[in-house]
Design a protein around this motif. Structure first.
Motif, mmCIF file in Angstrom:
data_model
loop_
_atom_site.group_PDB
_atom_site.id
_atom_site.type_symbol
_atom_site.label_atom_id
_atom_site.label_comp_id
_atom_site.label_asym_id
_atom_site.label_seq_id
_atom_site.Cartn_x
_atom_site.Cartn_y
_atom_site.Cartn_z
ATOM 1 N N THR A 50 37.403 37.078 -3.862
ATOM 2 C CA THR A 50 36.590 38.691 -3.085
ATOM 3 C C THR A 50 36.080 39.111 -4.025
ATOM 4 O O THR A 50 35.407 40.338 -3.825
ATOM 5 C CB THR A 50 37.945 39.446 -2.756
ATOM 6 N N TYR A 51 36.009 38.698 -5.384
ATOM 7 C CA TYR A 51 34.890 39.301 -6.479
ATOM 8 C C TYR A 51 33.757 38.454 -6.507
ATOM 9 O O TYR A 51 33.502 37.173 -6.228
ATOM 10 C CB TYR A 51 35.570 39.066 -7.862
ATOM 11 N N SER A 52 32.452 39.383 -6.757
ATOM 12 C CA SER A 52 31.297 38.452 -6.918
ATOM 13 C C SER A 52 31.127 38.355 -8.360
ATOM 14 O O SER A 52 31.809 38.696 -9.272
ATOM 15 C CB SER A 52 30.176 39.558 -6.591
ATOM 16 N N ASP A 53 30.029 37.490 -8.630
ATOM 17 C CA ASP A 53 29.580 36.878 -10.031
ATOM 18 C C ASP A 53 29.533 37.930 -10.941
ATOM 19 O O ASP A 53 29.914 37.889 -12.055
ATOM 20 C CB ASP A 53 28.566 35.758 -10.018
ATOM 21 N N TRP A 54 28.897 39.158 -10.613
ATOM 22 C CA TRP A 54 28.377 40.232 -11.357
ATOM 23 C C TRP A 54 29.724 41.303 -11.721
ATOM 24 O O TRP A 54 29.506 42.062 -12.426
ATOM 25 C CB TRP A 54 27.265 41.039 -10.973
ATOM 26 N N GLN A 55 30.947 40.794 -11.090
ATOM 27 C CA GLN A 55 31.887 41.763 -11.158
ATOM 28 C C GLN A 55 32.887 41.068 -12.358
ATOM 29 O O GLN A 55 33.282 39.809 -12.240
ATOM 30 C CB GLN A 55 32.652 41.818 -9.892
ATOM 31 N N LYS A 64 36.802 38.355 -12.298
ATOM 32 C CA LYS A 64 36.631 37.190 -11.312
ATOM 33 C C LYS A 64 37.388 36.152 -11.772
ATOM 34 O O LYS A 64 38.069 35.485 -10.999
ATOM 35 C CB LYS A 64 35.246 36.880 -11.048
ATOM 36 N N ASN A 103 25.230 45.283 -11.997
ATOM 37 C CA ASN A 103 26.053 46.052 -10.858
ATOM 38 C C ASN A 103 25.684 45.703 -9.375
ATOM 39 O O ASN A 103 25.817 46.320 -8.637
ATOM 40 C CB ASN A 103 26.053 47.723 -10.969
ATOM 41 N N SER A 104 24.918 44.565 -9.462
ATOM 42 C CA SER A 104 24.514 44.217 -7.976
ATOM 43 C C SER A 104 24.029 42.534 -8.022
ATOM 44 O O SER A 104 24.005 41.963 -9.219
ATOM 45 C CB SER A 104 23.229 44.753 -7.699
ATOM 46 N N GLY A 105 23.697 42.105 -7.078
ATOM 47 C CA GLY A 105 23.483 40.658 -6.997
ATOM 48 C C GLY A 105 21.859 40.298 -7.389
ATOM 49 O O GLY A 105 21.626 39.158 -7.442
ATOM 50 N N TYR A 164 21.930 40.100 -13.236
ATOM 51 C CA TYR A 164 23.508 40.241 -13.713
ATOM 52 C C TYR A 164 23.818 39.227 -14.779
ATOM 53 O O TYR A 164 22.896 38.121 -14.684
ATOM 54 C CB TYR A 164 24.693 40.174 -12.567
ATOM 55 N N TYR A 218 27.554 37.048 -16.146
ATOM 56 C CA TYR A 218 28.683 36.771 -16.298
ATOM 57 C C TYR A 218 29.160 35.814 -17.232
ATOM 58 O O TYR A 218 28.716 34.731 -17.569
ATOM 59 C CB TYR A 218 29.186 36.335 -14.805
#
Length: 597
Positions: free
Chosen positions: A355-360, A363, A387-389, A392, A394
């Motif tokens: 449920t996490y995006s790469d930029w979070q 993860k 903070n967005s796709g 970013y 990671y």
């Protein structure tokens, strides 16, 4: 006449006192009887005088006189044969060994009852009964066993020397039946195996031979064999006139756990080490994935980690405790679990949160689970920037290995989006380690994130990794061992590597090497060195250990076998345990547990 011849006269005083004289008062008279006349005492003799002096000395010197008295009494009692041993037996005791021998065969009589000094003992496989701390003295030893004449013998537990040993011969009244007992896996003979057929009992000697004495008309014998550390086994023996020895094999105690698809579902099953007493521990639900269901056992076989999709659309992690076969959910959720393996009692794995995006951040997470304390902990987790796709950076967590009590892994930063972003500024990539309990986190070898493209890791020996750091203008090669790295050349990195499986004690390792078209099995020290060949087999690979004495091997990724650590020979072959289900993935280089190959 002259004056000298006159008689003298009394001298007259110069003064005369005249005093009144009182008459004494008279006491009343009483009639008291006269005491009887006592005889005149005899004068003291010389011997009486000496006795009195001795009495006075004895009382005045008690610290010396009393011990001397005790010693004198003991010496007197010892001089009397009937009381000598009873007296000394209060203080002097000896260990006693009684050996019971068949009078015809001169072999030891096992499982005979021996009575000595009011105590009972049973003879072992060599026909020997042992008694501890028997008072010195004279005794009668009594022996009884079915189908033997009762016997007795006199013996003396003497004052001098060490332990007392005596031998008693007894006569058999029945027919002997010999049984040779061996270890079913190793083929070695076993001593002190108890063989019981009804009320007849015997124990095997150092050569594995047990002799049962049966009635003359017996032709067949149903018996039970037992020995500590082995499974109890039943066997049928023939009684022949020529007394040809019967053979029996018993299996070491212990259970083996594995995945099975025999039922059409993927079940967790256990059996004895020879495949007997097969039992389903956890029945499959039918939702399990054939390629994604994994079972990894800890080195002591106390714990099992199970990755399985038993319900829903996601696979969860479970713990099975083999002492009770209890199932506990270890971790679950909308995530992918990548198993690393067991490090002592810690199970290590990687979580990718779907449920996490790469930029979070967070993860990717490296976790451990302490099977003893039932505690879940985070060892490390990824960071991110942006903070967005659209743009970013990671951090990835990869190449995770459990080496002894240390978890070694890589962290590499990647950026995405428009050129010129400075998300990698101040970030580092490299090789890191942490203890399996979450302490002592270290940076082993690091680079600035914008100067490192990628990291490649190749396992080597049981505690070694070769690591390649790719940079824009250079490539650095190192060998990791014992918590530190040393630079090496590219040619030093092995093209192929073996998986070294540590023994339960951690003192030895087991691995397979391909040589001349055959899989050769080796046992070496904990570092994978000084290997001794355990055998050469076709299509057999190392699978694990069971205790420090037995090796597990897989054949064609579907059959499980067991063999002694000493290896196979012309007479000792691998013993098949079972067929099993193997997932379509290997845990190459993982040596902290079993079932990954």
């Amino acid at each position: 006449m002259p004056e000298d011849n006159q008689k003298p006269t009394s001298a007259e005083p110069s003064e005369t006192l005249s005093l009144p004289i009182e008459k004494p008062v008279e006491e009343p008279k009483t009639t008291t009887p006269e005491p009887a006349a006592l005889p005149n005492p005899k004068p003291a003799t010389s011997s009486g005088s000496k006795l009195n002096r001795f009495k006075r000395w004895y009382v005045a010197h008690k610290k010396l006189s009393i011990p001397l008295t005790v010693l004198t009494v003991v010496l007197v009692l010892m001089a009397i044969p009937l009381t000598r041993y009873k007296t000394l037996g209060l203080a002097i005791k000896k260990d006693v060994t009684v050996s019971i021998i068949d009078s015809e065969t001169d072999s030891g009589v096992s499982a005979a009852e021996v009575l000595l000094a009011g105590r009972k003992a049973e003879t072992d496989g060599q026909g020997v009964a042992r008694f501890q701390q028997v008072p010195v003295g004279q005794y009668v030893v009594q022996i009884t066993k079915k189908y033997y004449k009762s016997g007795s013998a006199k013996m003396t537990v003497g004052l001098t020397g060490g332990a007392t040993t005596t031998q008693v011969k007894v006569d058999a009244t029945g027919r002997p039946v010999e049984v040779k007992v061996t270890n079913k896996i190793s083929g070695q003979t076993l001593a002190n195996v108890e063989v019981v057929a009804g009320d007849i009992k015997a124990k095997s000697d150092k050569d594995g031979l047990a002799t049962l004495i049966v009635s003359a008309g017996t032709v067949k014998l149903e018996a039970e064999l037992s020995l500590e550390g082995f499974n109890t086994s039943k066997a049928t023996f023939a009684v022949t006139k020529d007394n040809k020895p019967n053979s029996a094999a018993i299996t070491p105690a212990g259970k083996i756990y594995f995945l099975s698809k025999l039922s059409g579902k993927i079940d967790v099953v256990k059996s004895n080490l020879d495949g007997s007493e097969r039992k389903t521990v956890l029945a499959g639900t039918g939702k399990e994935e054939s390629s994604g269901t994994v079972l990894l056992a800890s080195r002591d076989w106390k714990y099992l980690a199970l990755l399985s999709r038993r319900e829903g659309n996601q696979a969860n992690l479970y713990l099975i405790e083999t002492a009770t076969d209890k199932l506990t959910t270890l971790d679950e959720g909308n995530a992918r679990f990548d198993l690393v393996g067991w490090s002592d009692n810690y199970f290590v794995y990687k979580v990718t949160r779907l449920t996490y995006s790469d930029w979070q951040a967070k993860k990717y997470v490296i976790k451990n689970y302490n099977a003893q304390t039932k505690q879940l902990a985070i060892l490390d987790q990824s960071q991110a920037a942006g903070n967005s796709g659209a743009s970013y950076a990671y951090e990835s967590l990869d190449d995770i290995y459990a080496l002894g009590d240390t978890v070694v892994y890589t962290k590499v930063w990647f950026d995405y989006g428009f050129e010129g972003n400075d998300f990698l500024k101040g970030k580092v990539s490299g090789l890191f380690s942490i203890r399996n309990n979450g302490t002592n986190k270290k940076s082993i070898k690091t680079f600035t994130a914008d100067k490192l493209y990628y990291i490649y890791v190749t396992p080597s020996k049981a505690s070694e990794l070769y690591v390649e750091f790719d940079q824009p203008d250079d490539t650095v090669y190192v060998r990791y061992s014992g918590g530190s790295v040393q630079e090496v050349k590219a040619d030093d990195i092995p093209e192929e590597y073996d998986t070294y499986l540590l023994s339960p004690s951690g003192n030895e390792s087991f691995w397979t090497e391909q040589r001349d078209g055959k899989e050769r099995l080796f046992v070496g020290d904990k570092d994978g060195l000084n290997g001794q060949e355990a055998g050469a087999l076709n299509n057999h690979t190392a699978y694990g250990w069971h205790s420090d004495n037995y090796l597990l091997v897989s054949k064609n990724e579907s059959e499980l076998y067991i063999l002694p650590k000493s290896g196979i020979s012309d007479t000792i072959k691998p013993l098949k345990i079972t067929d099993y289900h193997k997932p379509a993935q290997d845990f190459r280089g993982y040596g902290g547990g079993y079932g990954g190959l």
